[in-house]
Every structure is written in structure tokens, then in C-alpha cells.
Design a protein around this motif. Structure first.
Motif, short mmCIF file in Angstrom:
data_model
loop_
_atom_site.label_atom_id
_atom_site.label_comp_id
_atom_site.label_asym_id
_atom_site.label_seq_id
_atom_site.Cartn_x
_atom_site.Cartn_y
_atom_site.Cartn_z
N UNK A 99 -1.93 -21.05 55.38
CA UNK A 99 -1.83 -20.68 56.79
C UNK A 99 -0.44 -20.16 57.12
N UNK A 100 -0.36 -19.45 58.23
CA UNK A 100 0.93 -18.95 58.69
C UNK A 100 1.88 -20.12 58.90
N UNK A 101 3.14 -19.93 58.52
CA UNK A 101 4.15 -20.96 58.73
C UNK A 101 4.36 -21.85 57.53
N UNK A 102 3.48 -21.75 56.50
CA UNK A 102 3.63 -22.54 55.29
C UNK A 102 4.07 -21.63 54.17
N UNK A 103 5.00 -22.11 53.34
CA UNK A 103 5.52 -21.30 52.26
C UNK A 103 4.40 -20.86 51.33
N UNK A 104 4.48 -19.61 50.87
CA UNK A 104 3.45 -19.07 50.00
C UNK A 104 4.08 -18.45 48.78
N UNK A 105 3.21 -18.06 47.85
CA UNK A 105 3.67 -17.28 46.72
C UNK A 105 4.00 -18.11 45.51
N UNK A 106 4.79 -17.53 44.63
CA UNK A 106 5.09 -18.13 43.34
C UNK A 106 6.13 -19.24 43.48
N UNK A 107 5.83 -20.37 42.87
CA UNK A 107 6.76 -21.50 42.87
C UNK A 107 7.34 -21.62 41.47
N UNK A 108 8.66 -21.57 41.36
CA UNK A 108 9.31 -21.62 40.06
C UNK A 108 9.86 -23.02 39.80
N UNK A 109 9.54 -23.62 38.66
CA UNK A 109 10.08 -24.95 38.33
C UNK A 109 11.54 -24.84 37.95
N UNK A 110 12.33 -25.93 38.07
CA UNK A 110 11.90 -27.17 38.72
C UNK A 110 12.09 -27.12 40.22
N UNK A 111 11.25 -27.83 40.95
CA UNK A 111 11.36 -27.95 42.39
C UNK A 111 11.53 -29.43 42.71
N UNK A 112 12.49 -29.75 43.58
CA UNK A 112 12.70 -31.14 43.95
C UNK A 112 11.47 -31.68 44.66
N UNK A 113 11.13 -32.90 44.34
CA UNK A 113 9.90 -33.52 44.82
C UNK A 113 10.15 -34.39 46.04
N UNK A 114 9.20 -34.35 46.96
CA UNK A 114 9.04 -35.37 47.98
C UNK A 114 7.69 -36.01 47.71
N UNK A 115 7.67 -37.31 47.48
CA UNK A 115 6.41 -38.00 47.21
C UNK A 115 5.66 -38.25 48.51
N UNK A 116 4.38 -37.97 48.48
CA UNK A 116 3.51 -38.14 49.65
C UNK A 116 2.52 -39.24 49.31
N UNK A 117 2.79 -40.44 49.80
CA UNK A 117 2.07 -41.64 49.35
C UNK A 117 1.20 -42.21 50.45
N UNK A 118 -0.05 -42.50 50.10
CA UNK A 118 -0.92 -43.13 51.07
C UNK A 118 -2.38 -42.96 50.74
N UNK A 119 -3.22 -43.07 51.78
CA UNK A 119 -4.66 -42.92 51.61
C UNK A 119 -5.02 -41.45 51.44
N UNK A 120 -6.27 -41.10 51.59
CA UNK A 120 -6.71 -39.73 51.30
C UNK A 120 -6.06 -38.68 52.20
N UNK A 121 -5.42 -39.08 53.29
CA UNK A 121 -4.74 -38.11 54.14
C UNK A 121 -3.55 -37.46 53.43
N UNK A 122 -3.07 -38.06 52.36
CA UNK A 122 -1.97 -37.43 51.62
C UNK A 122 -2.44 -36.18 50.89
N UNK A 123 -3.76 -36.01 50.74
CA UNK A 123 -4.26 -34.83 50.03
C UNK A 123 -4.14 -33.55 50.85
N UNK A 124 -4.03 -33.68 52.17
CA UNK A 124 -3.88 -32.47 53.00
C UNK A 124 -2.60 -31.72 52.67
N UNK A 125 -1.59 -32.45 52.22
CA UNK A 125 -0.32 -31.81 51.87
C UNK A 125 -0.06 -31.74 50.38
N UNK A 126 -1.03 -32.20 49.57
CA UNK A 126 -0.81 -32.33 48.13
C UNK A 126 -0.49 -30.99 47.47
N UNK A 127 0.59 -31.00 46.69
CA UNK A 127 1.04 -29.85 45.88
C UNK A 127 1.43 -28.64 46.72
N UNK A 128 1.71 -28.86 47.98
CA UNK A 128 2.24 -27.79 48.84
C UNK A 128 3.76 -27.78 48.75
#
Length: 294
Positions: A60-89
């Protein structure tokens, strides 16, 4: 456009990535898990940094798009299934790209994490926490299932005299866990508001969120007052390490309903909401950096 993924080969497993998370991600719409092969368990980690999948996705508009080059610093998204909405974004926090790496605990309630509990989700949660590097950033999203079924059921069973006391007791448990994550595990914790997706439970969620936000603010205010030179208390590390992400109202329209752009499957938020998560985290990071200069 269909998501394509090219994953770096490495045998080191990703913390919290299980067959269950892969299965849940596979069942959700493609918008939730653009890198399906990443959820299958081939994304890797080296020295506290994840090797991000390289993929393209129609975000969607407003979210980063395109090629992601490793390494990228991680923010862990921990919780119930609602964490999947942001998973690997990938989002941008204070000018820095950060990969949201999920730590899925299916069915997790706040109430499961109380000290007297022996429920499997509690063990899974703490095993996931122990698996991530000391000093990591983590977003904790939990409480929706408490609001949907736990709180009212507890009142009906006379475990609490009223809904407000049930909320306060649950929030107290939540605050205790958040402080443990900071003080005992050295994490910087961002408290995700409970998703306001279900109309039937929205009033309960709003009451829960108000109590949680107030409790986080009170904890930080008390801790700030107790900052006496040469004296350390149990919450001495909270300043700049515990943040409430206050963006729920931005997801609702003027009638208090979830905006259409954030609807997905009737239960989870559409990934387009991440623009508000991104803005709230950026404000918290910059606020902490400013406070540290005084």
C-alpha cells in the motif's frame, strides 16, 4: 503483482519461526505475507542481524517497497496472530530501514503470562524472548484475545467483580511482563495497541487500551521521579526503553469505525496500517534521543 522471494542460504534458524507461523501466514491473504517462502523458515540471522529476503511486493501507499538488501536491522514483532499483519515488512524508523521479524505465539493472552500460569503459550513466549539477542528492539502485540473472550468470561465466572477490575488486573500482569523484558532481557520495548478490528469488542478494547496506556505512562512517571543520583531501583532502565505506541485513534473514522483502508479479513489489520506504526515508533525513538541529551 505476485510476491517473489530470493532467500540467502544459511543453516542458522530464525528465532520464533515455526511450522505454525508458516501455516498461519500461508492461510492469510497475500497482503499479510508477501514473502511466503520467507515464512517457510529460510530467512536467516547472523550476529544479531537478520538476512532479509530480497523480494518485490505490491504494498500500500506509504509503506516501503522494492528490493531489500541484507543485512537489515531487525525489529522483532512478538505476539498473537496480529503480528502477521506486519511480518517481514520493511519500515523506516527515524530514517533507518528496519525489518519486522515476527515471533508468533498463536493464541497468546496477557493472562497466560501471569506468574502462576503454566499454559504452553507462556513457555513459547519466554522461549522466543530468550532466543533473540540482548539489546534488541521488540514490538509486543497482545491483548486482543483477552478483550475478545477472556475478560468478560472472567467476570461471568466471578473471578472479578466487574469488567473494569478485570481489565486492571490484566493490565497489571501486562506491565509486569513489559518491565521484565526491559530489566531482565535488556530489550527496548514498544507496546502495540490492541487492534481495534472487531466491532463487537471495540468498546472493551478501548477501555483496555486506555488502562494500558495510563499504566505505562504512570510507570515511566514514577520511574522518572525516582531517578536519584547513585540510587538504582527495579525500574531504573525503563526510561527510553519502554514506549507506548499511541496510534489506535488514527485507524478509526469519525464514527468510531475501522477505516476501510485498514480492513483485511475481518479479524486482522491490513498491512497499510504500518504507516502509523512507523510514525509512532519514529516519534518514540526521536523522543528518547532528545530526552537522553538532557
Amino acid at each position: 503483482m505476485a510476491a517473489a522471494a530470493t532467500i540467502a542460504a544459511d543453516p542458522t534458524p530464525v528465532p520464533g519461526l515455526t511450522s505454525a507461523s508458516a501455516a498461519v501466514a500461508a492461510e492469510l491473504p497475500a497482503a499479510v505475507a508477501p514473502a511466503a517462502s520467507a515464512a517457510a523458515g529460510t530467512v536467516t540471522q547472523r550476529s544479531g542481524q537478520s538476512v532479509a529476503p530480497t523480494y518485490t511486493s505490491a504494498l500500500p501507499d506509504g509503506i516501503s517497497t522494492g528490493l531489500v538488501q541484507p543485512p537489515v536491522d531487525v525489529v522483532y514483532l512478538c505476539g498473537d496472530s496480529h503480528c502477521l499483519s506486519g511480518a517481514w515488512r520493511v519500515i523506516n524508523i527515524a530514517g533507518k530501514q528496519r525489518l519486522l521479524q515476527p515471533l508468533l505465539i498463536t493464541g497468546l493472552k496477557v493472562w497466560h503470562l501471569r506468574s502462576s500460569s503454566n499454559f504452553y503459550t507462556k513457555h513459547q513466549f519466554w522461549n522466543a524472548i530468550r532466543s533473540i539477542p540482548h539489546g534488541s528492539d521488540i514490538v509486543v502485540v497482545v491483548g486482543e484475545i483477552d478483550c475478545r473472550e477472556g475478560l468478560l468470561a472472567a467476570v461471568e465466572k466471578l473471578k472479578h467483580p466487574c469488567l473494569q477490575q478485570a481489565i486492571e488486573a490484566t493490565v497489571d500482569k501486562h506491565i509486569s511482563v513489559l518491565c521484565q523484558l526491559v530489566n531482565d532481557h535488556g530489550l527496548t520495548v514498544y507496546v502495540h495497541p490492541v487492534p481495534l478490528v472487531l466491532e463487537a469488542t471495540r468498546e472493551v478494547v478501548l477501555q483496555f487500551e486506555y488502562a494500558l496506556k495510563r499504566s505505562v505512562e504512570q510507570k515511566l512517571a514514577v520511574q522518572a521521579v525516582q531517578q536519584i543520583p547513585g540510587v538504582q531501583d527495579c525500574d531504573s532502565q525503563l526510561r527510553g526503553r519502554l514506549h507506548y505506541l499511541d496510534f489506535s485513534q488514527q485507524l478509526l473514522d469519525e464514527n468510531g469505525q475501522l477505516k476501510r483502508e485498514f480492513e483485511l479479513d475481518g479479524t486482522h489489520l491490513h498491512p497499510s496500517y504500518l504507516k502509523h506504526l512507523e510514525a509512532a515508533m519514529t516519534a518514540s525513538v526521536l523522543g528518547a534521543q532528545t530526552a537522553a541529551t538532557y
